[in-house]
Each structure stands twice: as structure tokens, then as C-alpha cells.
Design an enzyme around this catalytic site. Structure first.
Site, mmCIF file in Angstrom:
data_model
loop_
_atom_site.group_PDB
_atom_site.id
_atom_site.type_symbol
_atom_site.label_atom_id
_atom_site.label_comp_id
_atom_site.label_asym_id
_atom_site.label_seq_id
_atom_site.Cartn_x
_atom_site.Cartn_y
_atom_site.Cartn_z
ATOM 1 N N ASP A 14 -7.637 2.081 9.722
ATOM 2 C CA ASP A 14 -7.417 1.330 10.700
ATOM 3 C C ASP A 14 -7.001 -0.071 10.487
ATOM 4 O O ASP A 14 -7.425 -1.014 11.293
ATOM 5 C CB ASP A 14 -8.293 1.275 11.908
ATOM 6 C CG ASP A 14 -8.845 2.598 12.433
ATOM 7 O OD1 ASP A 14 -7.677 3.620 12.276
ATOM 8 O OD2 ASP A 14 -9.818 3.284 12.700
ATOM 9 N N LYS A 17 -1.981 -0.319 8.820
ATOM 10 C CA LYS A 17 -0.961 0.267 8.043
ATOM 11 C C LYS A 17 0.445 0.630 8.578
ATOM 12 O O LYS A 17 1.333 0.285 8.566
ATOM 13 C CB LYS A 17 -1.517 1.525 7.249
ATOM 14 C CG LYS A 17 -2.693 1.367 6.701
ATOM 15 C CD LYS A 17 -3.203 2.823 6.009
ATOM 16 C CE LYS A 17 -3.744 3.627 7.012
ATOM 17 N NZ LYS A 17 -5.099 3.052 7.663
ATOM 18 N N GLY A 41 -4.388 7.569 12.912
ATOM 19 C CA GLY A 41 -3.955 7.032 13.869
ATOM 20 C C GLY A 41 -3.078 5.775 13.615
ATOM 21 O O GLY A 41 -3.908 4.815 13.384
ATOM 22 N N HIS A 42 -1.913 5.642 13.476
ATOM 23 C CA HIS A 42 -1.406 4.511 13.154
ATOM 24 C C HIS A 42 -0.509 3.839 14.318
ATOM 25 O O HIS A 42 0.526 4.554 14.982
ATOM 26 C CB HIS A 42 -0.330 4.840 12.116
ATOM 27 C CG HIS A 42 -0.861 5.388 10.775
ATOM 28 N ND1 HIS A 42 -0.255 5.734 9.810
ATOM 29 C CD2 HIS A 42 -1.995 5.419 10.450
ATOM 30 C CE1 HIS A 42 -1.187 5.774 8.888
ATOM 31 N NE2 HIS A 42 -2.435 5.698 9.279
ATOM 32 N N GLN A 224 -5.841 6.748 6.319
ATOM 33 C CA GLN A 224 -7.241 6.338 5.976
ATOM 34 C C GLN A 224 -7.270 5.175 5.124
ATOM 35 O O GLN A 224 -6.451 4.375 5.293
ATOM 36 C CB GLN A 224 -8.077 7.588 5.422
ATOM 37 C CG GLN A 224 -8.369 8.830 6.267
ATOM 38 C CD GLN A 224 -6.850 9.707 6.671
ATOM 39 O OE1 GLN A 224 -6.336 10.191 5.727
ATOM 40 N NE2 GLN A 224 -6.706 9.784 8.129
HETATM 41 P P1 GDP Z 1 -3.756 1.914 10.916
HETATM 42 O O1 GDP Z 1 -4.643 3.184 11.021
HETATM 43 O O2 GDP Z 1 -4.120 1.449 9.683
HETATM 44 O O3 GDP Z 1 -2.317 2.035 11.116
HETATM 45 O O4 GDP Z 1 -4.302 0.892 12.225
HETATM 46 P P2 GDP Z 1 -4.455 1.296 13.606
HETATM 47 O O5 GDP Z 1 -3.106 1.336 14.304
HETATM 48 O O6 GDP Z 1 -5.317 2.497 13.795
HETATM 49 O O7 GDP Z 1 -5.347 0.036 13.997
HETATM 50 C C1 GDP Z 1 -4.733 -1.361 13.782
HETATM 51 C C2 GDP Z 1 -4.905 -1.961 15.375
HETATM 52 O O8 GDP Z 1 -4.472 -3.525 15.251
HETATM 53 C C3 GDP Z 1 -3.579 -1.425 16.136
HETATM 54 O O9 GDP Z 1 -3.695 -1.554 17.550
HETATM 55 C C4 GDP Z 1 -2.317 -2.470 16.007
HETATM 56 O O10 GDP Z 1 -1.477 -2.725 16.941
HETATM 57 C C5 GDP Z 1 -3.441 -3.890 15.723
HETATM 58 N N1 GDP Z 1 -2.656 -4.973 14.926
HETATM 59 C C6 GDP Z 1 -1.939 -4.529 13.712
HETATM 60 N N2 GDP Z 1 -1.869 -5.719 13.360
HETATM 61 C C7 GDP Z 1 -2.515 -6.954 14.031
HETATM 62 C C8 GDP Z 1 -2.563 -8.141 14.025
HETATM 63 O O11 GDP Z 1 -2.207 -8.747 13.243
HETATM 64 N N3 GDP Z 1 -3.309 -8.897 15.192
HETATM 65 C C9 GDP Z 1 -3.745 -8.209 16.114
HETATM 66 N N4 GDP Z 1 -4.280 -8.763 17.155
HETATM 67 N N5 GDP Z 1 -3.758 -6.653 16.155
HETATM 68 C C10 GDP Z 1 -2.798 -6.016 15.056
HETATM 69 P P1 IMO Z 2 -6.156 5.789 9.850
HETATM 70 O O1 IMO Z 2 -4.993 6.494 9.222
HETATM 71 C C1 IMO Z 2 -10.307 5.433 10.408
HETATM 72 C C2 IMO Z 2 -12.798 8.655 9.362
HETATM 73 C C3 IMO Z 2 -13.724 9.569 10.577
HETATM 74 C C4 IMO Z 2 -14.879 10.163 9.952
HETATM 75 C C5 IMO Z 2 -14.259 10.237 8.473
HETATM 76 C C6 IMO Z 2 -14.135 11.867 8.120
HETATM 77 O O2 IMO Z 2 -5.749 5.635 11.136
HETATM 78 O O3 IMO Z 2 -6.701 4.664 9.188
HETATM 79 P P2 IMO Z 2 -12.272 13.457 9.044
HETATM 80 O O4 IMO Z 2 -11.630 13.781 10.407
HETATM 81 O O5 IMO Z 2 -11.135 12.829 8.305
HETATM 82 O O6 IMO Z 2 -12.737 14.577 8.425
HETATM 83 O O7 IMO Z 2 -13.455 12.167 9.175
HETATM 84 O O8 IMO Z 2 -13.181 9.774 8.147
HETATM 85 N N1 IMO Z 2 -11.520 8.607 9.591
HETATM 86 C C7 IMO Z 2 -10.751 7.399 9.789
HETATM 87 N N2 IMO Z 2 -11.433 6.541 9.984
HETATM 88 N N3 IMO Z 2 -9.001 5.829 10.396
HETATM 89 C C8 IMO Z 2 -8.523 6.781 9.979
HETATM 90 O O9 IMO Z 2 -7.179 6.997 9.898
HETATM 91 C C9 IMO Z 2 -9.361 7.791 9.552
HETATM 92 N N4 IMO Z 2 -9.465 9.205 9.394
HETATM 93 C C10 IMO Z 2 -10.565 9.568 9.389
HETATM 94 O O10 IMO Z 2 -13.909 8.629 11.691
HETATM 95 O O11 IMO Z 2 -15.873 8.819 9.816
HETATM 96 MG MG MG Z 3 -5.725 4.083 12.698
#
Ligand code: GDP
Ligand code: IMO
Ligand code: MG
Length: 428
Positions: A14, A17, A41-42, A224
Site C-alpha cells: 500500500d 504502487k 489493492g492498487h 504487496q
Molecule cells: P498500492 O497498493 O501500493 O497501490 O497502494 P494503495 O492504493 O493500496 O494505497 C495508497 C493510497 O494512497 C491510495 O489511496 C492512493 O490513492 C493514495 N496516494 C498515493 N499517493 C499519494 C500521495 O502522494 N498523497 C496522498 N495523500 N495519497 C496518495
Molecule cells: P498491495 O499490492 C498490504 C498482507 C495481509 C496479511 C498478509 C498475508 O495493495 O500493496 P495474504 O492474503 O496475502 O495471504 O495475506 O499480507 N497483504 C497486504 N498488505 N498490501 C497488500 O497488497 C497486501 N497483500 C497482502 O494483510 O497481513
Molecule cells: Mg494496496
């Protein structure tokens, strides 16, 4: 300029990416996923509209990018077609998404076993996303999994799946005391998925190889984060795949010697969702403030993320195991409203100072962060569009991170939007 770029998460996932893939995808010919599955979850925000991607590569929101789901992915057809339907409802063209014939398939029994195994772990649960990822990879490693190529021969696929469902129902019922999976309905559903999927199935190893060899720009989209890596993360509180850059060699068939820029996507602080050690976790109002300012709730499960200050021990470890060549520093704007900001430069465990991320949970549990404190900038960064726009304190904070990680920061992100991105030099 490198033509192949791997986007890896430096922390526990999270990190943002999805945003960076989308930002770079405008100049990319291909985006490739190589590990994980619907547990990812991206989030991508374009013109204020939010898209949540799980299995589909984040390049899909760019009109000309080819999107590849590689052999290392745990491929869930049900989740995939749901995601495709949501994207198409939102007017997104999903034609250019291809799936490896070697990818392992997630079935409903994997998800059910994931939930039952978590329940059986009780207080020691891993906090998985319940998407069946661990059980699917268990079958792969045990050499009993079914792959996308198996789906293409309907008769034998039906037979193999029927046998697997019987075996798994034994595990579900006899081992865990759970409800069995409905055999006929699952076989029919998966036979139908197979027909829908067939036009998208490719030998993606050849696709990726040809793209790289012909000088196309290819982005490898990590899911991840490095600390969730099965070998190099906080085992057993990890996922069941390899989110580190090495995961692309196996999960996409990329030769280990391929010249790749490795961009470590790094939050300006630390978050973690699920259980397991996190030395800089803040369970006080500062942690709550970071969570609220950063909207730190999971994209896949909606769970509140655990928040804390930047952990330099983690990011240094991550830079080393990935061979990171540059960092993208994300969510810097979340720290706009603090008088002081802390960065963890080492851990203290008893009398010992620890600078390299340790393997043992018992060490991590007893470790305290050793902080360096810097002055906050107390300005709204969300409108900054260039390096010069950033206040001096923010630049100092970035320099402190570069020093701890031993890697230059090449991108700074000050908001979720595409335009809220500052590149230091050309990335692609
Ligand atoms: P990922 O799994 O690495 O793709 O990240 P996620 O999407 O799960 O979580 C990142 C969150 O931060 C998302 O809600 C993005 O929209 C948000 N985000 C990304 N870059 C920025 C930033 O520079 N500032 C803020 N405030 N939010 C951001
Ligand atoms: P993105 O791509 C954050 C975590 C779960 C748990 C552990 C194992 O959005 O960064 P799993 O279901 O993979 O067997 O769970 O890994 N986890 C993540 N945490 N971002 C993710 O993906 C994750 N995918 C799995 O919360 O701790
Ligand atoms: Mg994510």
C-alpha cells in the site's frame, strides 16, 4: 533511460504502487504483474475519479498499454471477471489484458480454506485478505495446483477439478469442520470462465521477452511489499509470494541479467495491515492522525492500517534485497501538519543497537525504535509541482530518507492525483 522498470513496494504494501504505475504507464508499452493475486489493492485516481485494481495491472487505464498477468500470479477468474465488469461499466477498455497459460488458478476452496485456517490459528492469525492466496500457492508448491493452460481442455479440466474438489472438501470438512464446496456449481462456473478467458490466454513469457528484446518500455508492477516477502519479510507474517524484484524473474520469466531500473515505492511514513511486528507502530493520537490524514484504510479489505513513523531499518533492508536504484517517496503531504517528524534510524534491543533488519520475531518484539527528529514544514504540499516548490524542511526530510536508505529519491508524490507527482530528472 532504462526500458524496463520494476516497481516494488519497499515496506508492507500500500505504498502507492498503483499511482506510480499509472503515472509511468503513459510512456510504457506494457505493464506486467508477476506475483500475488486479488490480495493486492492498487488505487489510481484520475481527474478525481478513483479506480481500485486487484488482479488487473494498473496500466489498464492508459489507452495503448498492453497489460500482462504473468505466470507467477495466483489467478482468480471470478475476481478477474468482476473487476473487468466494473472497469467496463466505468468506460475503461479492457481488451488489452492477457493472462499467462502457466498462472495457477484460485478456486473457491482456496478462499474457504484461507478463512478456516485463519480461524484455526486463533489469536496467532496472520490477518490475511481471505482471497485464497496462501492455499493456492500451497497447491502450486505441492505440485497439485491447476493452471490456466489446464482450463483450455474442457473435458480433462472438468475431471481434474472434480477430483480436486473432493480432496479439498475432505480437508474443509474433516480437518476444519467447515461447509463443503458445491461441486457441480463450481465446475459449471469454472467451465464458463474457461471459455471467456480463452481469447486472453497467452504464453506471456514470450510476450514479455519479445517486448524487452525489441526495446519496448516494460513496467513490472509489484504487488504487496518487500516486508511481506515469503523469504525476506517478517515471516510468518508475510504473504505467500515474492514481492521483491527477484519475483519478476520467476513470476514473469524475466532473465536475471536483464537491465532493469528498480524503483522502490516508499511511503513517507510506515503502514501495515494485518498482524505481525512493526517496530515504529504508533498506537497513540499521532498514529490516528497519520491514519486519518492518509485515509489509511485497506483498498481490498477496508481494514484500518496500522501507522507509524518512517522506518529506515526497513527501507535500508528493502533497498538491499531489491537492488533498488531509486525511490518514489509517496504521501509526503500526509505529514504537512506536524511540528516535528521522526525517522527511525536503528532499533534498540536490550543493550544492542540493530541496524540491519533481523530475522527473529522475538528480537523484533523486544526492539524499540531509535529516532532522529526533524522539523516539520507545516505547509500544504498538495499544490507543489516542482522540486523548487517544496519547502526547505521537506527537502531536508527527503535528504534524511536518502541517507538512511542509501538510495536517491527520484519521484516525490504530494497527493493521489496523476498531476501531484514531482519527478527529479527523467524516469522514462
Ligand atoms: P498500492 O497498493 O501500493 O497501490 O497502494 P494503495 O492504493 O493500496 O494505497 C495508497 C493510497 O494512497 C491510495 O489511496 C492512493 O490513492 C493514495 N496516494 C498515493 N499517493 C499519494 C500521495 O502522494 N498523497 C496522498 N495523500 N495519497 C496518495
Ligand atoms: P498491495 O499490492 C498490504 C498482507 C495481509 C496479511 C498478509 C498475508 O495493495 O500493496 P495474504 O492474503 O496475502 O495471504 O495475506 O499480507 N497483504 C497486504 N498488505 N498490501 C497488500 O497488497 C497486501 N497483500 C497482502 O494483510 O497481513
Ligand atoms: Mg494496496
Amino acid at each position: 533511460m532504462k526500458k524496463a522498470i520494476a516497481i516494488v513496494g519497499s515496506q508492507w504494501g500500500d505504498e502507492g504502487k498503483g499511482k506510480i504505475i499509472d503515472y509511468l504507464a503513459g510512456k510504457a508499452d506494457m505493464v506486467v504483474r508477476a506475483q500475488g493475486g486479488s490480495n493486492a489493492g492498487h488505487t489510481v485516481v484520475i481527474g478525481g475519479k478513483k479506480y481500485a485494481l486487484h488482479l488487473v495491472p494498473s496500466g489498464v487505464l492508459n489507452a495503448d498499454t498492453v497489460n500482462v498477468i504473468g505466470n507467477g500470479v495466483a489467478f482468480d477468474p471470478e475476481g478477474f471477471f468482476d473487476e473487468i465488469a466494473t472497469l467496463e461499466d466505468g468506460g475503461v477498455d479492457t481488451d488489452r489484458i492477457y493472462v499467462s497459460d502457466r498462472a495457477h488458478i484460485v478456486f473457491p476452496y482456496h478462499r474457504r480454506i484461507d478463512a478456516l485456517a485463519e480461524r484455526a490459528r486463533g489469536a496467532d492469525n496472520l490477518g490475511t485478505t481471505l482471497k485464497g492466496i496462501g492455499p493456492c500457492y500451497m497447491d502450486k508448491v505441492e505440485r497439485s495446483g491447476l493452471r490456466v493452460c489446464d482450463m483450455l481442455d474442457e473435458r480433462s479440466f472438468r475431471e481434474k477439478l472434480a477430483r480436486r474438489i473432493d480432496e479439498k472438501n475432505d480437508v474443509i470438512v474433516k480437518l476444519y469442520g467447515g461447509e463443503p464446496i458445491g461441486k457441480a456449481s463450481v465446475i459449471e462456473a469454472y467451465a464458463a470462465y474457461a471459455k471467456r478467458l480463452a481469447p486472453r490466454v497467452r504464453d506471456t513469457v514470450v510476450m514479455v521477452h519479445d517486448a524487452v528484446a525489441s526495446g519496448k518500455t516494460v513496467l513490472f508492477e509489484g504487488a504487496q511489499g518487500s516486508m511481506l516477502d515469503l523469504d525476506l519479510g517478517t515471516y510468518p507474517y508475510v504473504t505467500s509470494s515474492h514481492p521483491v524484484s527477484g519475483g519478476f524473474t520467476v513470476g514473469a520469466g524475466l532473465g536475471a541479467g536483464t537491465d532493469v531500473e528498480i524503483l522502490g515505492i516508499t511511503k513517507a511514513y510506515t503502514t501495515r495491515v494485518g498482524t505481525g511486528p512493526m517496530v515504529t507502530e504508533l498506537t497513540d493520537e499521532t498514529g490516528d492522525k497519520i491514519r486519518e490524514r492518509g485515509h489509511e484504510y485497506g483498498t481490498t479489505t477496508g481494514r484500518p492500517r496500522r501507522c507509524g513513523w518512517f522506518d529506515g531499518v526497513v527501507v535500508r533492508h528493502s533497498a538491499r534485497i531489491n537492488g533498488t536504484t531509486g525511490l518514489a517517496l509517496m504521501l509526503l503531504d500526509v505529514l504537512d501538519d506536524f511540528d516535528e517528524i521522526k525517522l527511525c534510524r536503528a532499533y534498540k534491543c536490550g543493550d544492542e543497537t540493530i541496524e540491519h533488519f533481523p530475522a527473529g520475531l522475538q528480537i523484533l518484539e523486544r526492539s524499540e525504535p531509535v529516532y532522529r527528529t526533524v522539523k516539520g514544514w507545516r505547509k500544504d504540499l498538495t499544490g507543489c509541482r516542482s522540486w523548487e516548490d517544496l519547502p526547505e524542511e521537506a527537502r531536508d526530510y527527503i535528504a534524511a530518507i536518502e541517507e538512511m536508505a542509501g538510495v536517491p529519491v527520484k519521484i516525490v508524490s504530494v497527493g493521489p492525483g496523476r498531476e501531484q507527482t514531482i519527478a527529479r530528472g527523467e524516469i522514462l
